[in-house]
Design a protein around this motif. Structure first.
Motif, PDB file in Angstrom:
ATOM      1  N   TYR A  30      -5.788 115.838  46.373  1.00  0.00           N
ATOM      2  CA  TYR A  30      -6.616 117.138  46.172  1.00  0.00           C
ATOM      3  C   TYR A  30      -7.695 116.618  45.486  1.00  0.00           C
ATOM      4  CZ  TYR A  30      -8.049 121.495  44.377  1.00  0.00           C
ATOM      5  OH  TYR A  30      -8.825 122.656  44.039  1.00  0.00           O
ATOM      6  N   LYS A  31      -8.972 116.827  46.132  1.00  0.00           N
ATOM      7  CA  LYS A  31     -10.189 116.841  45.759  1.00  0.00           C
ATOM      8  C   LYS A  31     -10.705 115.270  45.374  1.00  0.00           C
ATOM      9  CE  LYS A  31     -12.014 121.005  44.136  1.00  0.00           C
ATOM     10  NZ  LYS A  31     -12.277 121.908  43.021  1.00  0.00           N
ATOM     11  N   GLU A  79      -9.778 119.350  50.169  1.00  0.00           N
ATOM     12  CA  GLU A  79     -11.248 119.228  49.919  1.00  0.00           C
ATOM     13  C   GLU A  79     -11.384 117.824  49.396  1.00  0.00           C
ATOM     14  OE1 GLU A  79     -12.003 122.439  46.773  1.00  0.00           O
ATOM     15  OE2 GLU A  79     -10.143 123.280  47.574  1.00  0.00           O
ATOM     16  N   MET A  84      -7.427 120.518  54.543  1.00  0.00           N
ATOM     17  CA  MET A  84      -8.030 121.668  54.309  1.00  0.00           C
ATOM     18  C   MET A  84      -9.366 121.631  53.650  1.00  0.00           C
ATOM     19  SD  MET A  84      -6.662 125.212  52.335  1.00  0.00           S
ATOM     20  CE  MET A  84      -7.617 125.225  50.882  1.00  0.00           C
ATOM     21  N   ASP A  85     -10.512 122.085  54.047  1.00  0.00           N
ATOM     22  CA  ASP A  85     -11.859 122.118  53.632  1.00  0.00           C
ATOM     23  C   ASP A  85     -12.360 120.842  53.201  1.00  0.00           C
ATOM     24  OD1 ASP A  85     -11.719 124.712  53.830  1.00  0.00           O
ATOM     25  OD2 ASP A  85     -11.756 125.367  52.038  1.00  0.00           O
ATOM     26  N   TYR A  92      -8.851 127.850  54.335  1.00  0.00           N
ATOM     27  CA  TYR A  92      -7.891 128.804  53.922  1.00  0.00           C
ATOM     28  C   TYR A  92      -8.025 130.183  54.639  1.00  0.00           C
ATOM     29  CZ  TYR A  92      -5.014 130.816  50.224  1.00  0.00           C
ATOM     30  OH  TYR A  92      -3.972 131.576  49.411  1.00  0.00           O
ATOM     31  N   ARG A  93      -6.882 130.960  54.525  1.00  0.00           N
ATOM     32  CA  ARG A  93      -6.830 132.322  55.109  1.00  0.00           C
ATOM     33  C   ARG A  93      -7.931 133.003  54.634  1.00  0.00           C
ATOM     34  NH1 ARG A  93      -1.944 132.335  57.406  1.00  0.00           N
ATOM     35  NH2 ARG A  93      -0.041 131.065  56.593  1.00  0.00           N
ATOM     36  N   GLY A  94      -8.561 133.695  55.508  1.00  0.00           N
ATOM     37  CA  GLY A  94      -9.745 134.583  55.048  1.00  0.00           C
ATOM     38  C   GLY A  94     -10.888 134.068  54.893  1.00  0.00           C
ATOM     39  N   LYS A  95     -10.983 132.652  54.884  1.00  0.00           N
ATOM     40  CA  LYS A  95     -12.193 131.903  54.991  1.00  0.00           C
ATOM     41  C   LYS A  95     -12.604 131.501  56.318  1.00  0.00           C
ATOM     42  CE  LYS A  95     -13.887 128.288  52.067  1.00  0.00           C
ATOM     43  NZ  LYS A  95     -13.679 127.277  51.415  1.00  0.00           N
ATOM     44  N   TRP A  96     -14.039 131.546  56.447  1.00  0.00           N
ATOM     45  CA  TRP A  96     -14.409 131.234  58.056  1.00  0.00           C
ATOM     46  C   TRP A  96     -15.170 129.937  58.032  1.00  0.00           C
ATOM     47  CZ3 TRP A  96     -16.664 136.719  59.937  1.00  0.00           C
ATOM     48  CH2 TRP A  96     -15.734 137.583  60.016  1.00  0.00           C
TER      49      TRP A  96
END
Lengths: 274, 576
Positions: free
Chosen positions: A86-87, A106, A124-125, A145-149
């Motif tokens: 992560y990161k 990330e 992710m990201d 992530y869910r909801g992010k565009w």
């Protein structure tokens, strides 16, 4: 077994992973400059409970001084461990086994190599660096992530097997290459970057995309309606990758906006109905 | 409720004219009292620290259907902003639309102890109360939305102000609400047919009533009933270039009314002086004629506010970053959606109002957003009398309430503003006056705009917003030494206001350096007013007749006290 040496920390899974473990501490950025005992004391979450990393992993070797000088080798399956890498900004993680969800979330630099399969939400990201999965991967690979565009903005994910649904959702940069087949909604809401599928895709490829490039070398079972045929090209050269054969070039998704810049290349030979 | 003594702190209590004096504050059984020996009381040594009454937020969107719609729409708002469970506190998530638990903890962490939900649609009152019931620590209340209510529009159209007052009185009691909120008067009803109204004299669809008539009528009803808070107005044309002008004209409408507060049993306290309280003025202080020649219209509003004694505003500032825009002004949200895209939701609330929700991010690189940031600050820095303004972000419309400390830092420090001007779009300095303002607020000013004045404006200063004897024992101690405070070190100011040293609620320490130390249950305030029984009977007959247009039965409409935690009715106008 991997050789234990300088700048290399080896984690061998020994714990009870019945409830998934969240281990964002397994990252060269966290390990660098720490002693083995300090690494063993790092905290991971299992459900709501905090535990020491050493309750789940045998820790050996020696961490480098900086993240880029640190390699972490995980000897065994960790498909119940989330958020490895992560990161991370540099260095290397090698997983000799299957990886869990959210590997390399990330991340901005460095390298993650998985010899087995990968879970959902790999990369992710992510902003930079490289993730290579030798086996198959589940859903939401390189997807935001869910909801992010707007998600992944740089770096590279290479899945040598198949991947599930929502590959590359919302990516704005970087590239994702799937050597095998993908499920539905590959490149959904893509805003930039490159998504390559060497095998077949199910449906809704590039749905809601407004920019970026998708290449499908195999067959698309149900083609996305909001795309318009603009050209036919022989052989492709994108981001230093070359693709042989004739491709139909589409622009879309017109269902998303009136002047979309998304480019979708589809093998002509494999999609005779188009 | 506890006994606690706070010793040696620098006290800022504007309602009692205390400006940084070193004083001891004594609290017994949750109330501020005269000095006592306090053998069993807990003692906090606040030497070298700033002591203020607990913060009061008079305008925030923290409970109810549209807030929850925002939460549902925005999983991405939640996964990176989390608070872990402890032995006494729940876990929670969410940045611009936090979960109910987190809202309570974050407010307490920041030193706030009272929060009012700014827009409760009557039909969603039960939902709103259920969420407030689950919000820990803070005292709460909610304003009921009336500006496009069918009964109000009908009675005001007929010129029957007494029936309108009786209806409001019954509705406040039935829904356990605190005061009157008016959102885009007349316009939201037209929005049901994809229309809006754009001037104060434009009649709306079907009811053919104008915004001017509704504002005037509701302001009169407000003073007729003697409610604690004045009319709370969200003016027309919100969010459109040039809207400052209609806003100023709206503020003029109730200028000749006398503020009347008839709170039973409370005589001698700092009473409100305004007859209109303008919500989130920033969104209604846009200048220019289009987005191309957009500019700050703050001066037009400020000049009027400075010259008038019947107006209070909250600024509804924009601190940059993520926001969730939510309002009862459905058409305003739709226009914004057409402009920026993103995730949009809209709903119609039957005979009452409507709502819209949109995801949004304010960017320093964006010319319009940068001017909006400037307007929010101008609307406090250019107002001469701090008792006419209140600090808010119209949470979560301008930004989340956890950004109040950034706003305090910009207001207290010219250097903070100049540093931001260098990193944001040049329109901020070119299209507003912010770059020419050298005023820096002091701690006394900050205490006015974050606790004393919100409490006074909403008519609750007999117990909130000050530390005089008889006040609620709500106290905040900030780790700020006023004698060494350096306004150029604004990151420090921001940090200190973000995490209070101690937050004390009714004599109990609820937060200490960011940790929640206890999570008591707060009160819910609502207004119980009384009108002529005969008129109320006639009104209820009207309500029952038109209830055929509602999708629920009349018996299920009112919200009873079981849905409230520590229900605290405020009785007004009991002579009838």
């Amino acid at each position: 077994m991997c050789e234990v040496g300088q700048n290399k920390v080896v984690l061998t899974p020994i714990g009870n992973f019945d409830i998934p473990v969240e281990a964002e501490v397994i990252s060269p950025d966290v390990f660098a400059g720490k002693s083995l005992n300090e690494i063993r004391e790092l905290k991971v979450l299992q459900g709501p409970q905090k535990h020491k990393l050493s309750e789940f992993f045998e820790v050996s070797g020696e961490a480098g001084k900086t993240p880029t000088e640190t390699t972490i080798v995980i000897e065994g399956d960790v498909d119940r461990v989330k958020l490895i890498g992560y990161k991370m900004s540099g260095g290397k993680i090698v997983i000799n086994g299957n990886a869990g969800m959210h590997v390399g979330d990330e991340m901005s630099g460095g390298e993650i190599l998985v010899s087995g399969d990968a879970g959902s939400w790999t990369g992710m990201d992510m902003k930079g660096g490289t993730i290579v999965i030798e086996g198959n991967a589940k859903d939401h690979i390189g997807c935001t992530y869910r909801g992010k565009w707007r998600g992944m903005s740089g770096g590279m994910i290479h899945i040598k097997g198949d991947a599930g649904n929502n590959v590359g959702g919302g990516i704005t940069g970087g590239s994702i290459v799937i050597d095998g087949n993908v499920g539905a909604f590959c490149g959904i809401k893509q805003n930039g970057g490159l998504t390559v599928v060497r095998g077949d895709a199910k449906r809704a490829v590039g749905a809601e995309m407004s920019a970026g490039t998708i290449v499908v070398e195999g067959h698309i079972e149900w083609f996305t309606p909001g795309f318009e045929l603009v050209d036919e090209v022989d052989g492709l050269e994108i981001n230093g990758m070359s693709f042989e054969g004739t491709f139909l070039k589409f622009r879309g998704d017109y269902a998303e906006k009136s002047n979309p810049k998304g480019e979708l290349y589809v093998s002509k030979e494999k999609n005779p109905e188009l | 409720m506890g006994d606690i003594i706070i010793k040696n702190g620098y006290v800022f209590d504007p309602i009692n004219n205390i400006n940084g004096e070193v004083m001891d504050i004594f609290i017994k059984d949750g109330k501020v009292v005269e000095e006592y020996d306090g053998k069993d009381a807990k003692v906090i040594d606040a030497r070298g620290k700033t002591v203020m009454p607990g913060g009061v937020d008079s305008h925030s969107h923290v409970a109810g259907a549209k807030v929850n719609r925002g939460r549902i729409m925005r999983p991405e708002d939640h996964y990176q902003w989390v608070r872990s469970k402890t032995d006494i506190a729940h876990s929670g998530t969410g940045y611009t639309v936090p979960s109910v638990y987190l809202q309570g903890y974050e407010y307490a962490t920041m030193g706030y102890t009272t929060v009012f939900e700014a827009a409760m649609p009557p039909l969603e009152a039960r939902h709103t109360h259920e969420e407030m019931k689950a919000t820990p620590i803070v005292d709460m209340g909610a304003y009921l939305v009336f500006g496009n209510n069918w009964f109000i529009m009908r009675y005001l159209r007929e010129g029957d102000i007494e029936k309108a007052a009786a209806y409001v009185s019954w509705m406040l009691r039935a829904h356990k609400a605190y005061g009157i909120k008016c959102v885009n008067p007349a316009g939201v009803e037209s929005w049901g047919w994809a229309k809006n109204v754009h001037s104060l004299d434009e009649p709306n669809i079907h009811f053919e009533i104008t915004p001017c008539e509704i504002i005037r009528g509701l302001a009169e009803v407000n003073e007729l009933l003697g409610l604690p808070i004045s009319l709370h107005l969200h003016a027309n044309n919100l969010g459109h270039p040039g809207c400052w002008e209609i806003t100023r004209e709206s503020l003029k409408i109730p200028s000749d009314l006398e503020p009347q507060m008839k709170i039973e049993g409370e005589q001698d306290f700092e009473k409100r002086t305004q007859t209109v309280y303008l919500a989130h003025a920033q969104f209604n202080a846009f200048g220019g004629t289009s987005w191309r020649d957009f500019e700050s219209g703050a001066k037009g509003i400020v000049d009027y506010v400075n010259s008038a004694d019947h107006v209070v505003i909250d600024n509804g500032a924009v601190p940059f970053g993520p926001a969730t825009v939510m309002t009862g002004d459905g058409p305003a949200i739709f226009d914004l959606y057409k402009l920026v895209g993103g995730k949009w939701s809209n709903s119609d609330i039957e005979l009452e109002c409507g709502a819209g929700v949109l995801t949004f991010t304010y960017l320093k690189s964006n010319p319009v957003h940068s001017v909006q940031w400037a307007i929010g600050l101008e609307l406090i820095l250019m107002i001469k009398d701090m008792w006419k303004c209140i600090l808010t972000t119209d949470h979560p419309n301008g930004g989340p309430f956890v950004k109040y400390p950034s706003l305090i830092a910009w207001l207290m420090s010219e250097k903070a503003r100049n540093d931001t001007l260098e990193t944001c779009h040049k329109w901020a300095s070119e299209k507003s006056e912010i770059a020419t303002i050298d005023r820096e607020l002091d701690l006394y000013d900050v205490a006015i705009i974050t606790r004393a004045n919100p409490a006074k404006t909403i008519g609750i200063a007999y117990r909130k917003g000050h530390l005089g004897v008889g006040a609620d024992g709500d106290v905040t101690i900030y780790d700020i030494d006023p004698t060494t405070l350096d306004s150029s070190n604004y990151t420090e100011i921001e940090k200190k206001f973000r995490i209070a040293e101690y937050t004390i609620k009714e004599g109990e320490i609820v937060a200490h350096k960011g940790e929640i130390t206890s999570a008591p249950t707060g009160r819910i305030f609502y207004t119980e007013s009384k009108v002529n029984e005969e008129i109320e009977r006639d009104v209820l007959a009207d309500v029952r007749e038109w209830f055929k247009y509602y999708t629920l039965g009349f018996e299920n409409y009112p919200v009873d006290e079981r849905y409230l935690r520590r229900p605290t009715p405020i009785k007004v106008n009991m002579e009838g």
